[in-house]
Design a protein around this motif. Structure first.
Motif, mmCIF file in Angstrom:
data_model
loop_
_atom_site.group_PDB
_atom_site.id
_atom_site.type_symbol
_atom_site.label_atom_id
_atom_site.label_comp_id
_atom_site.label_asym_id
_atom_site.label_seq_id
_atom_site.Cartn_x
_atom_site.Cartn_y
_atom_site.Cartn_z
ATOM 1 N N HIS A 1 0.830 -1.205 0.000
ATOM 2 C CA HIS A 1 0.000 0.000 0.000
ATOM 3 C C HIS A 1 0.866 1.258 0.000
ATOM 4 O O HIS A 1 0.514 2.263 -0.621
ATOM 5 N N GLU A 2 1.997 1.183 0.686
ATOM 6 C CA GLU A 2 2.931 2.316 0.669
ATOM 7 C C GLU A 2 3.502 2.524 -0.733
ATOM 8 O O GLU A 2 3.635 3.665 -1.203
ATOM 9 N N ALA A 3 3.846 1.420 -1.418
ATOM 10 C CA ALA A 3 4.379 1.521 -2.777
ATOM 11 C C ALA A 3 3.339 2.095 -3.722
ATOM 12 O O ALA A 3 3.661 2.910 -4.604
ATOM 13 N N LEU A 4 2.079 1.687 -3.562
ATOM 14 C CA LEU A 4 1.016 2.213 -4.408
ATOM 15 C C LEU A 4 0.791 3.694 -4.133
ATOM 16 O O LEU A 4 0.564 4.477 -5.064
ATOM 17 N N ASN B 1 5.678 0.897 -10.808
ATOM 18 C CA ASN B 1 4.764 -0.220 -11.014
ATOM 19 C C ASN B 1 5.433 -1.541 -10.630
ATOM 20 O O ASN B 1 4.838 -2.399 -9.973
ATOM 21 N N ALA B 2 6.696 -1.699 -11.036
ATOM 22 C CA ALA B 2 7.446 -2.903 -10.667
ATOM 23 C C ALA B 2 7.632 -2.993 -9.157
ATOM 24 O O ALA B 2 7.560 -4.088 -8.576
ATOM 25 N N ALA B 3 7.847 -1.843 -8.517
ATOM 26 C CA ALA B 3 8.025 -1.830 -7.061
ATOM 27 C C ALA B 3 6.749 -2.287 -6.353
ATOM 28 O O ALA B 3 6.817 -2.961 -5.317
ATOM 29 N N ILE B 4 5.596 -1.938 -6.910
ATOM 30 C CA ILE B 4 4.324 -2.387 -6.329
ATOM 31 C C ILE B 4 4.240 -3.905 -6.401
ATOM 32 O O ILE B 4 3.871 -4.573 -5.426
ATOM 33 N N GLY B 5 4.571 -4.470 -7.569
ATOM 34 C CA GLY B 5 4.539 -5.924 -7.723
ATOM 35 C C GLY B 5 5.478 -6.616 -6.752
ATOM 36 O O GLY B 5 5.120 -7.632 -6.130
ATOM 37 N N ASN B 6 6.689 -6.079 -6.589
ATOM 38 C CA ASN B 6 7.649 -6.671 -5.653
ATOM 39 C C ASN B 6 7.153 -6.575 -4.209
ATOM 40 O O ASN B 6 7.313 -7.508 -3.422
ATOM 41 N N ALA B 7 6.530 -5.436 -3.887
ATOM 42 C CA ALA B 7 6.028 -5.251 -2.523
ATOM 43 C C ALA B 7 4.867 -6.197 -2.226
ATOM 44 O O ALA B 7 4.772 -6.741 -1.118
ATOM 45 N N ILE B 8 3.993 -6.408 -3.204
ATOM 46 C CA ILE B 8 2.898 -7.366 -3.026
ATOM 47 C C ILE B 8 3.465 -8.755 -2.769
ATOM 48 O O ILE B 8 3.017 -9.482 -1.871
ATOM 49 N N SER B 9 4.459 -9.136 -3.551
ATOM 50 C CA SER B 9 5.083 -10.452 -3.409
ATOM 51 C C SER B 9 5.697 -10.643 -2.021
ATOM 52 O O SER B 9 5.521 -11.692 -1.388
ATOM 53 N N GLU B 10 6.392 -9.606 -1.536
ATOM 54 C CA GLU B 10 7.018 -9.709 -0.214
ATOM 55 C C GLU B 10 5.994 -9.687 0.910
ATOM 56 O O GLU B 10 6.051 -10.475 1.848
#
Length: 314
Positions: free
Chosen positions: A265-268, A299-308
């Motif tokens: 949510h922070e990344a978004l 956008n890539a950072a959001i995907g990585n953050a969701i994964s983590e």
């Protein structure tokens, strides 16, 4: 929900979206080459490989950019780990691993879609049957998405599916815009010419936006108005703004399920700062290429953050 199941759902829908986006891009490029000379057509096919991030892999095995050769590589080549057939196989593998979390209708749509494409892509793709193959890819992806929308509970599974879909879609739209503006146009001297207009029309067709755009901008075909539509118009389901609003909605639903917000949510929220309150003039003042590169990174950072955050990797 187990992290591996959440990750399987998230990536299943990313692969389905990526396969469909690839088919749309190939269809638009093929349409463009029909009105171009041999050298220009070759550059068009090369630009598609660049957009997809497959140029380096292609050049390991091929010289030149003949349409049939490029399409065969992108759609079915065993030398291409990002081929459409590979993406559908991965989507099916994830669906099989997560069968307890999806409905029978979703599993059947994905499994039957994979079998259809496996048979269609068993032989080399030729320009003469390209439209039929690309139509089948779009159709099978749409059927899976329709089964999801029509049969799935609005629970964690659905939220992960939608988050994956719109994260992938936003990345695709951004990359198509960037390649057109930064790589595809040969020279600033072409701006405003028939070539320039044709290229922008091709961008719209690549994201199935030509009809919607023409309804809102009858007769106008210029970089600023098209960029504004594809970046900031929240009514169009493939614009960057629409995709991020959809991701915000689904990440908010996940926060309610888990009773907390986290790094995703922070990344978004950081990415939202790039879009909220922006005008197209602000984007062009920053530089469209620079803006898109920053957006793709966020956008890539959001995907990585969701994964983590949701522990996709066990």
């Amino acid at each position: 929900m187990l992290g591996r199941v959440a990750g399987g759902i998230f990536w299943m829908y990313r692969y389905l979206e990526r396969a469909e986006n690839t088919a749309r891009l190939l269809a638009a490029g093929h349409r463009m080459t029909l009105t171009r000379g041999e050298d220009e057509a070759s550059q068009e096919w090369r630009s598609i490989l660049t957009t997809l991030g497959q140029l380096a892999d292609y050049e390991k095995y091929h010289e030149g950019y003949a349409g049939a050769q490029v399409c065969d590589f992108v759609l079915r080549s065993r030398n291409n780990p990002q081929s459409v057939l590979s993406m559908f196989e991965r989507a099916r593998s994830n669906a099989r691993a997560c069968r307890s979390a999806i409905t029978r209708e979703v599993w059947e749509a994905i499994n039957e879609g994979w079998m259809t494409l496996r048979d269609l892509l068993a032989r080399p793709v030729r320009v003469t049957n390209l439209d039929a193959v690309l139509g089948a890819i779009r159709r099978e992806s749409t059927l899976a998405r329709g089964a999801t929308h029509g049969s799935m509970l609005r629970n964690e599974t659905y939220s992960f599916a939608r988050a994956g879909t719109f994260l992938e879609r936003a990345d695709n739209t951004a990359r198509i815009l960037d390649v057109k503006y930064y790589l595809l146009l040969p020279s600033i001297a072409y701006v405003g010419t028939v070539l320039d207009t044709g290229q922008w029309d091709n961008v719209l067709r690549s994201v199935s936006a030509e009809r919607a755009y023409s309804w809102l901008n009858a007769g106008r075909m210029d970089a600023r108005s098209i960029a504004e539509f594809l970046i900031l118009d929240e009514r169009f389901p493939r614009s960057l703004m629409f995709c991020h609003l959809a991701m915000r909605e689904n990440l908010a639903a996940l926060a309610r399920f888990h009773r907390r917000e986290g790094m995703a949510h922070e990344a978004l929220a950081r990415a939202d700062g790039m879009l909220s309150g922006k005008r197209v003039e602000d984007i062009f003042e920053q530089g469209l290429h620079e803006f898109i590169l920053e957006f793709i990174g966020c956008n890539a950072a959001i995907g990585n953050a969701i994964s983590e955050e949701y522990r996709f990797v066990s």
